[in-house]
Write a protein that holds these residues in place. Sequence first.
Motif, PDB file in Angstrom:
ATOM      1  N   PRO A   1       0.674  -1.305   0.065  1.00 33.82           N
ATOM      2  CA  PRO A   1      -0.034   0.239  -0.045  1.00 33.82           C
ATOM      3  C   PRO A   1       0.814   1.223  -0.144  1.00 33.82           C
ATOM      4  O   PRO A   1       2.273   0.983   0.221  1.00 33.82           O
ATOM      5  CB  PRO A   1      -0.825  -0.073   1.233  1.00 33.82           C
ATOM      6  CG  PRO A   1      -0.054  -0.927   2.211  1.00 33.82           C
ATOM      7  CD  PRO A   1       0.877  -1.824   1.226  1.00 33.82           C
ATOM      8  N   ASP A   2       0.418   2.349   0.017  1.00 37.99           N
ATOM      9  CA  ASP A   2       0.928   3.650  -0.177  1.00 37.99           C
ATOM     10  C   ASP A   2       1.321   4.108   1.278  1.00 37.99           C
ATOM     11  O   ASP A   2       2.239   4.617   1.365  1.00 37.99           O
ATOM     12  CB  ASP A   2       0.173   4.897  -0.848  1.00 37.99           C
ATOM     13  CG  ASP A   2       0.100   4.647  -2.395  1.00 37.99           C
ATOM     14  OD1 ASP A   2       0.931   4.659  -3.076  1.00 37.99           O
ATOM     15  OD2 ASP A   2      -1.125   4.200  -2.751  1.00 37.99           O
ATOM     16  N   LEU A   3       0.343   3.704   2.183  1.00 34.96           N
ATOM     17  CA  LEU A   3       0.399   4.028   3.607  1.00 34.96           C
ATOM     18  C   LEU A   3       0.023   2.897   4.606  1.00 34.96           C
ATOM     19  O   LEU A   3      -1.010   2.273   4.025  1.00 34.96           O
ATOM     20  CB  LEU A   3      -0.293   5.466   4.048  1.00 34.96           C
ATOM     21  CG  LEU A   3       0.200   6.593   3.345  1.00 34.96           C
ATOM     22  CD1 LEU A   3      -0.717   7.131   2.292  1.00 34.96           C
ATOM     23  CD2 LEU A   3       0.341   7.690   4.303  1.00 34.96           C
ATOM     24  N   LEU A   4       0.643   2.773   5.657  1.00 36.45           N
ATOM     25  CA  LEU A   4       0.201   1.677   6.515  1.00 36.45           C
ATOM     26  C   LEU A   4      -0.057   2.172   7.886  1.00 36.45           C
ATOM     27  O   LEU A   4       1.004   2.904   8.568  1.00 36.45           O
ATOM     28  CB  LEU A   4       1.138   0.466   6.567  1.00 36.45           C
ATOM     29  CG  LEU A   4       0.539  -0.771   7.618  1.00 36.45           C
ATOM     30  CD1 LEU A   4       0.260  -1.946   6.629  1.00 36.45           C
ATOM     31  CD2 LEU A   4       1.392  -1.091   8.578  1.00 36.45           C
TER      32      LEU A   4
ATOM     33  N   GLU B   1      -5.669   9.448  -4.238  1.00 34.66           N
ATOM     34  CA  GLU B   1      -5.371   8.425  -5.228  1.00 34.66           C
ATOM     35  C   GLU B   1      -4.465   7.137  -4.605  1.00 34.66           C
ATOM     36  O   GLU B   1      -3.813   6.811  -4.981  1.00 34.66           O
ATOM     37  CB  GLU B   1      -4.769   9.110  -6.556  1.00 34.66           C
ATOM     38  CG  GLU B   1      -5.537   9.792  -7.145  1.00 34.66           C
ATOM     39  CD  GLU B   1      -4.680  10.440  -8.272  1.00 34.66           C
ATOM     40  OE1 GLU B   1      -3.698  10.168  -8.535  1.00 34.66           O
ATOM     41  OE2 GLU B   1      -5.304  11.311  -9.006  1.00 34.66           O
ATOM     42  N   LYS B   2      -4.621   7.258  -3.084  1.00 29.92           N
ATOM     43  CA  LYS B   2      -3.720   6.366  -2.379  1.00 29.92           C
ATOM     44  C   LYS B   2      -4.422   5.224  -1.985  1.00 29.92           C
ATOM     45  O   LYS B   2      -5.820   5.011  -1.856  1.00 29.92           O
ATOM     46  CB  LYS B   2      -3.170   6.893  -1.065  1.00 29.92           C
ATOM     47  CG  LYS B   2      -2.555   8.387  -1.496  1.00 29.92           C
ATOM     48  CD  LYS B   2      -1.393   8.141  -2.465  1.00 29.92           C
ATOM     49  CE  LYS B   2      -0.436   9.469  -2.358  1.00 29.92           C
ATOM     50  NZ  LYS B   2       0.794   9.168  -3.197  1.00 29.92           N
ATOM     51  N   THR B   3      -3.702   4.105  -1.923  1.00 31.78           N
ATOM     52  CA  THR B   3      -3.972   3.027  -1.038  1.00 31.78           C
ATOM     53  C   THR B   3      -3.711   2.732   0.250  1.00 31.78           C
ATOM     54  O   THR B   3      -2.438   2.908   0.623  1.00 31.78           O
ATOM     55  CB  THR B   3      -3.499   1.516  -1.852  1.00 31.78           C
ATOM     56  OG1 THR B   3      -4.165   1.534  -3.231  1.00 31.78           O
ATOM     57  CG2 THR B   3      -4.125   0.329  -1.200  1.00 31.78           C
ATOM     58  N   VAL B   4      -4.596   2.598   1.232  1.00 30.95           N
ATOM     59  CA  VAL B   4      -4.167   2.701   2.768  1.00 30.95           C
ATOM     60  C   VAL B   4      -4.743   1.250   3.374  1.00 30.95           C
ATOM     61  O   VAL B   4      -5.650   0.712   2.970  1.00 30.95           O
ATOM     62  CB  VAL B   4      -4.944   3.923   3.331  1.00 30.95           C
ATOM     63  CG1 VAL B   4      -4.580   3.993   4.876  1.00 30.95           C
ATOM     64  CG2 VAL B   4      -4.365   5.105   2.810  1.00 30.95           C
TER      65      VAL B   4
ATOM     66  N   LYS C   1       7.628   0.445  -1.341  1.00 29.42           N
ATOM     67  CA  LYS C   1       7.219   0.332   0.231  1.00 29.42           C
ATOM     68  C   LYS C   1       6.378   1.499   0.836  1.00 29.42           C
ATOM     69  O   LYS C   1       6.578   2.460   0.438  1.00 29.42           O
ATOM     70  CB  LYS C   1       8.722   0.343   0.905  1.00 29.42           C
ATOM     71  CG  LYS C   1       9.880  -0.659   0.500  1.00 29.42           C
ATOM     72  CD  LYS C   1      11.023  -0.412   1.196  1.00 29.42           C
ATOM     73  CE  LYS C   1      11.801   0.943   0.342  1.00 29.42           C
ATOM     74  NZ  LYS C   1      13.255   1.035   0.745  1.00 29.42           N
ATOM     75  N   PRO C   2       5.597   1.009   1.832  1.00 25.50           N
ATOM     76  CA  PRO C   2       4.584   2.026   2.230  1.00 25.50           C
ATOM     77  C   PRO C   2       5.285   2.973   3.232  1.00 25.50           C
ATOM     78  O   PRO C   2       6.328   2.732   3.991  1.00 25.50           O
ATOM     79  CB  PRO C   2       3.713   1.152   2.918  1.00 25.50           C
ATOM     80  CG  PRO C   2       4.420   0.044   3.459  1.00 25.50           C
ATOM     81  CD  PRO C   2       5.514  -0.303   2.360  1.00 25.50           C
ATOM     82  N   ARG C   3       4.651   3.905   3.512  1.00 22.80           N
ATOM     83  CA  ARG C   3       5.041   5.042   4.593  1.00 22.80           C
ATOM     84  C   ARG C   3       4.505   4.679   5.869  1.00 22.80           C
ATOM     85  O   ARG C   3       3.127   4.156   5.666  1.00 22.80           O
ATOM     86  CB  ARG C   3       4.434   6.395   4.125  1.00 22.80           C
ATOM     87  CG  ARG C   3       4.937   7.116   3.115  1.00 22.80           C
ATOM     88  CD  ARG C   3       4.232   8.315   2.937  1.00 22.80           C
ATOM     89  NE  ARG C   3       4.310   9.285   4.147  1.00 22.80           N
ATOM     90  CZ  ARG C   3       3.852  10.575   4.194  1.00 22.80           C
ATOM     91  NH1 ARG C   3       2.997  11.050   3.248  1.00 22.80           N
ATOM     92  NH2 ARG C   3       3.788  11.375   4.857  1.00 22.80           N
ATOM     93  N   MET C   4       5.063   4.192   6.846  1.00 27.27           N
ATOM     94  CA  MET C   4       4.478   3.591   8.048  1.00 27.27           C
ATOM     95  C   MET C   4       4.068   4.689   8.861  1.00 27.27           C
ATOM     96  O   MET C   4       4.900   5.555   9.592  1.00 27.27           O
ATOM     97  CB  MET C   4       5.747   2.972   8.855  1.00 27.27           C
ATOM     98  CG  MET C   4       6.359   1.744   7.746  1.00 27.27           C
ATOM     99  SD  MET C   4       5.289   0.531   7.350  1.00 27.27           S
ATOM    100  CE  MET C   4       5.181  -0.290   8.920  1.00 27.27           C
TER     101      MET C   4
END
Length: 357
Positions: free
Chosen positions: A186-189, A315-318, A218-221
């Motif tokens: 994902p974009d963010l987790l 437009e992100k996947t979270v 890699k996602p932003r954690m």
Amino acid sequence: MISRPSNSAREGILHRYRDRLPVTDATPMFYLGEGETPLVLSRRLAERVGCERLYFKLEMCNPTGSFKDRGMVVAVAKAVEEGAKAVLCASTGNTSASAAAYAAHCGLDAFVLVPRGNIARGKLAQAVAHGARVLAIQGNFDAALEIAREISGRHPVAMVNSINPNRIQGQKTAAFEIVDALGDAPDLLFIPVGNAGNITAYWRGFVEYYQAEIAARKPRMMGWQAAGAAPIVRGEPVENPETVASAIRIGNPAGWKGALAASNESGGAIDAVTDDEIMAAYHLLAQEEGIFAEPASAACVAGLLKAGPSLELAEKTVVCIITGHGLKDPETALADQAEMTEVPAELDAVERAMALT
């Protein structure tokens, strides 16, 4: 070129991710139902935060009702391999439930140290039911963890807290599953942060898949602590942490350095949400998504609701990690609810109570 492992039959993470875990020919391979937890698409909260795709990773669907089972199956398997006859942990609840279950499955004794009066009864019931010896420490989790460390150093008892590297190895498999399901990271987790082993583990998993070219990014954690138990956010230990989210009521996380590394290396952040924000998210999850999570799980959803407007999520996947089931802490669910409405056993009375007439 992105390649992914094929979906195997449900046989557990020891089998499915064997080549990415510290498994040898001498490691006992067993399975209690851990892993392959659902990744559920949001129906309503995504719109609230302006997110294109919002998913909830339901780690509450592991056998003892929390994410702890992923790491515990590896930790206990390695303990058996090394000849241990007993396991030990300090716990705010979920670790004790998981350790007790896996120890029982493998015929080991289990000892758990819990902070007296600061463990949800649903979690305590699990440890007791599985036959663990539960010792209530007259202190907080951090005191219990320090004692557990000393005992494991003096006696041949396997410590299975997240300071055990095998725990982190098992927990990283949840990141693998997210990529396997979505086709990429994902974009963010968004993830709750208590003792901080889980955010460390997820980041390790995403990095490993990226390096193996299974994931293209890699996602932003985005880690979230409770405001009353936010040592990483404050930059110093909290002597007496307080929060309704008992699973993250930890004042000096063992995984502090790993959590900071995950947030910094990923371009993410670790921040805090208040108990009011946690409880608001807790109710929204249950009433708008049908997901009954324990308060600690709601911390990351509260974080998404708080930070979402500034993150440009259109437009992100979270993905939000739902770490534990709401039935772990039924008292919280019932605390602010009105009593049931009593009505006579008569059709018209029930219809009136339902506002149907």
